[in-house]
Design a protein around this motif. Structure first.
Motif, PDB file in Angstrom:
ATOM      1  N   UNK A 126       1.291  -1.284   0.273  1.00 13.75           N
ATOM      2  CA  UNK A 126       0.508  -0.100  -0.527  1.00 13.75           C
ATOM      3  C   UNK A 126       0.985   1.309   0.041  1.00 13.75           C
ATOM      4  N   UNK A 127       1.734   1.255   0.803  1.00  6.96           N
ATOM      5  CA  UNK A 127       2.375   2.119   0.973  1.00  6.96           C
ATOM      6  C   UNK A 127       3.657   2.434  -0.976  1.00  6.96           C
ATOM      7  N   UNK A 128       4.183   1.704  -1.601  1.00 10.53           N
ATOM      8  CA  UNK A 128       4.462   1.477  -2.325  1.00 10.53           C
ATOM      9  C   UNK A 128       3.792   2.229  -3.380  1.00 10.53           C
ATOM     10  N   UNK A 129       2.248   1.501  -3.343  1.00 11.33           N
ATOM     11  CA  UNK A 129       1.481   1.671  -4.287  1.00 11.33           C
ATOM     12  C   UNK A 129       1.021   3.265  -4.570  1.00 11.33           C
ATOM     13  N   UNK A 130       1.266   3.374  -3.441  1.00  6.74           N
ATOM     14  CA  UNK A 130       0.803   5.023  -2.668  1.00  6.74           C
ATOM     15  C   UNK A 130       1.306   5.591  -2.813  1.00  6.74           C
ATOM     16  N   UNK A 131       2.815   5.931  -3.699  1.00  3.13           N
ATOM     17  CA  UNK A 131       3.940   6.626  -3.685  1.00  3.13           C
ATOM     18  C   UNK A 131       3.669   7.029  -5.137  1.00  3.13           C
ATOM     19  N   UNK A 132       3.748   5.709  -5.798  1.00 10.80           N
ATOM     20  CA  UNK A 132       3.535   5.758  -7.257  1.00 10.80           C
ATOM     21  C   UNK A 132       2.213   6.409  -7.831  1.00 10.80           C
ATOM     22  N   UNK A 133       1.090   6.242  -7.167  1.00  7.82           N
ATOM     23  CA  UNK A 133      -0.283   7.035  -7.372  1.00  7.82           C
ATOM     24  C   UNK A 133      -0.928   7.637  -6.620  1.00  7.82           C
ATOM     25  N   UNK A 134      -0.488   9.636  -6.941  1.00  5.72           N
ATOM     26  CA  UNK A 134      -0.246  10.400  -6.500  1.00  5.72           C
ATOM     27  C   UNK A 134      -2.369  10.767  -6.635  1.00  5.72           C
ATOM     28  N   UNK A 135      -2.933  10.234  -7.802  1.00  6.76           N
ATOM     29  CA  UNK A 135      -4.228  10.036  -7.576  1.00  6.76           C
ATOM     30  C   UNK A 135      -5.279   9.350  -6.809  1.00  6.76           C
ATOM     31  N   UNK A 136      -4.655   8.702  -6.437  1.00  7.26           N
ATOM     32  CA  UNK A 136      -5.450   7.147  -5.263  1.00  7.26           C
ATOM     33  C   UNK A 136      -5.317   8.184  -3.548  1.00  7.26           C
ATOM     34  N   UNK A 137      -4.308   9.673  -3.925  1.00  5.07           N
ATOM     35  CA  UNK A 137      -4.298  10.058  -2.398  1.00  5.07           C
ATOM     36  C   UNK A 137      -5.769  10.997  -2.519  1.00  5.07           C
ATOM     37  N   UNK A 138      -6.875  10.611  -3.152  1.00  5.83           N
ATOM     38  CA  UNK A 138      -7.878  11.821  -3.099  1.00  5.83           C
ATOM     39  C   UNK A 138      -8.781  10.898  -3.291  1.00  5.83           C
ATOM     40  N   UNK A 139      -9.777  10.605  -2.269  1.00  4.94           N
ATOM     41  CA  UNK A 139     -11.492  10.581  -1.584  1.00  4.94           C
ATOM     42  C   UNK A 139     -12.011  11.329  -1.665  1.00  4.94           C
ATOM     43  N   UNK A 140     -13.763  11.138  -2.004  1.00  2.64           N
ATOM     44  CA  UNK A 140     -14.299  11.555  -1.916  1.00  2.64           C
ATOM     45  C   UNK A 140     -15.630  10.483  -1.111  1.00  2.64           C
ATOM     46  N   UNK A 141     -15.512  11.155   0.030  1.00  2.00           N
ATOM     47  CA  UNK A 141     -16.455  11.052   1.162  1.00  2.00           C
ATOM     48  C   UNK A 141     -17.862  11.666   1.649  1.00  2.00           C
ATOM     49  N   UNK A 142     -18.937  11.218   0.889  1.00  2.00           N
ATOM     50  CA  UNK A 142     -19.819  12.342   0.535  1.00  2.00           C
ATOM     51  C   UNK A 142     -19.443  13.729  -0.044  1.00  2.00           C
ATOM     52  N   UNK A 143     -20.167  14.613   1.072  1.00  2.00           N
ATOM     53  CA  UNK A 143     -19.606  16.095   0.446  1.00  2.00           C
ATOM     54  C   UNK A 143     -18.358  16.423   0.713  1.00  2.00           C
ATOM     55  N   UNK A 144     -17.692  15.358   1.613  1.00  2.00           N
ATOM     56  CA  UNK A 144     -15.406  15.619   2.189  1.00  2.00           C
ATOM     57  C   UNK A 144     -14.829  15.586   1.185  1.00  2.00           C
ATOM     58  N   UNK A 145     -13.904  16.046   0.972  1.00  2.00           N
ATOM     59  CA  UNK A 145     -12.823  15.569  -0.086  1.00  2.00           C
ATOM     60  C   UNK A 145     -12.069  15.352   0.888  1.00  2.00           C
ATOM     61  N   UNK A 146     -10.676  14.049   0.786  1.00  2.00           N
ATOM     62  CA  UNK A 146      -9.701  13.600   1.794  1.00  2.00           C
ATOM     63  C   UNK A 146      -9.104  13.702   0.792  1.00  2.00           C
ATOM     64  N   UNK A 147      -7.823  14.081   2.067  1.00  2.00           N
ATOM     65  CA  UNK A 147      -6.325  13.809   0.434  1.00  2.00           C
ATOM     66  C   UNK A 147      -5.030  12.759   1.490  1.00  2.00           C
ATOM     67  N   UNK A 148      -5.528  12.271   1.261  1.00  2.00           N
ATOM     68  CA  UNK A 148      -4.685  10.858   2.467  1.00  2.00           C
ATOM     69  C   UNK A 148      -3.412  11.968   2.448  1.00  2.00           C
ATOM     70  N   UNK A 149      -2.656  11.614   1.279  1.00  4.81           N
ATOM     71  CA  UNK A 149      -1.172  12.329   1.237  1.00  4.81           C
ATOM     72  C   UNK A 149      -0.598  13.866   2.237  1.00  4.81           C
ATOM     73  N   UNK A 150      -1.793  14.656   1.692  1.00  7.66           N
ATOM     74  CA  UNK A 150      -1.702  15.979   2.673  1.00  7.66           C
ATOM     75  C   UNK A 150      -2.340  15.430   4.488  1.00  7.66           C
ATOM     76  N   UNK A 151      -2.958  14.588   4.084  1.00  5.54           N
ATOM     77  CA  UNK A 151      -3.668  14.700   5.320  1.00  5.54           C
ATOM     78  C   UNK A 151      -4.633  15.381   6.077  1.00  5.54           C
ATOM     79  N   UNK A 152      -5.889  15.805   4.933  1.00  7.52           N
ATOM     80  CA  UNK A 152      -6.720  17.130   4.990  1.00  7.52           C
ATOM     81  C   UNK A 152      -7.991  16.959   4.794  1.00  7.52           C
ATOM     82  N   UNK A 153      -8.997  16.766   5.109  1.00  5.96           N
ATOM     83  CA  UNK A 153     -10.259  16.290   5.383  1.00  5.96           C
ATOM     84  C   UNK A 153     -10.596  17.456   5.255  1.00  5.96           C
ATOM     85  N   UNK A 154     -11.893  17.860   3.564  1.00  3.82           N
ATOM     86  CA  UNK A 154     -12.658  19.341   3.728  1.00  3.82           C
ATOM     87  C   UNK A 154     -13.379  19.039   3.612  1.00  3.82           C
ATOM     88  N   UNK A 155     -14.638  20.303   3.786  1.00  3.77           N
ATOM     89  CA  UNK A 155     -15.782  20.397   3.558  1.00  3.77           C
ATOM     90  C   UNK A 155     -15.980  21.858   2.871  1.00  3.77           C
TER      91      UNK A 155
END
Length: 237
Positions: A126-155
């Protein structure tokens, strides 16, 4: 990122001089969907690595002809990006320290459960693939956007900086939206050990994540008694 995506085409070089243990571990890994090749000494392991590309190496520290530390150094010289983990005897602290000094991603002490090896493999991949795939760091959680790389949850304009443990836990939940996240898997992936104190710590982080997500009523983290948690996202009407 699902477990099946992590396993996709993952080739593992397993070097273990105890043939019985090596065969059992190889068979278990293959049953879990990995492609594993067993070598019974360090020289055979190096020859195999030079002839084929592997995504991960699992190396026993004490092996004939070439020990695991020496083999790891040669592997790292040829392919610095290839992750590897060590199998080592219990209480061999010098092995562990030396292993990390030569670039090991993890280690596991004998005796170990086969399931724990898989947990650690998944964490490394997971760590290896996370480094290679930047897009995988962005998650849509309902109305929230979660950037797992930057560790930021946005609404909207509101941004919440999560702690590392909060971000790692929310990432696991996001990767299995509306599916069960097994408690033991989460503990061993993030905390490495599933003891009582780590389990209580994870409960605290689940409570914190619920507070962070409370502004969207269509998002909730459910307890699945005796099994784990589920990040549930319902469609807004």
């Amino acid at each position: 990122m699902s477990t099946e995506e992590l396993k996709e085409e993952v080739s593992i070089l397993l070097c273990e001089d105890d043939e019985n243990l090596g065969m059992l571990l190889r068979e278990y890994l293959e049953a879990k969907g990995y492609n594993a090749e067993l070598c019974v000494d360090g020289e055979e392991g190096l020859k195999a690595f030079m002839a084929k590309e592997y995504h991960l190496c699992i190396l026993d520290v004490m092996m004939p002809k070439m020990d695991g530390i020496t083999l790891a150094k040669k592997i790292h010289e040829k392919s610095p990006e290839t992750p590897f983990m060590f199998l080592t005897a219990k209480n061999m602290k010098d092995d562990v320290r030396t292993g990390f000094e030569v670039g090991a991603d993890d280690y596991i002490t004998k005796p170990f459960s086969m399931e724990e090896v898989v947990f650690r493999i998944e964490a490394i991949m997971r760590r290896v693939k996370g480094k290679k795939t930047k897009d995988s760091s962005i998650h849509q959680i309902g109305k929230f956007t979660f950037d797992s790389q930057k560790q930021i949850l946005s609404l909207g304009d509101k941004q919440t900086k999560l702690t590392t443990k909060e971000a790692e836990l929310l990432t696991l939940l996001s990767n299995k939206t509306n599916e069960l996240l097994q408690r033991d898997y989460a503990l061993k992936t993030i905390w490495i050990d599933d003891n009582y104190f780590n389990a209580r710590s994870m409960d605290v982080y689940i409570t914190k994540l619920r507070k962070h997500l409370k502004d969207d009523p269509n998002v909730e983290i459910l307890n699945v008694h005796g099994k784990g948690y589920k990040l549930v996202i319902t469609d807004a009407e």
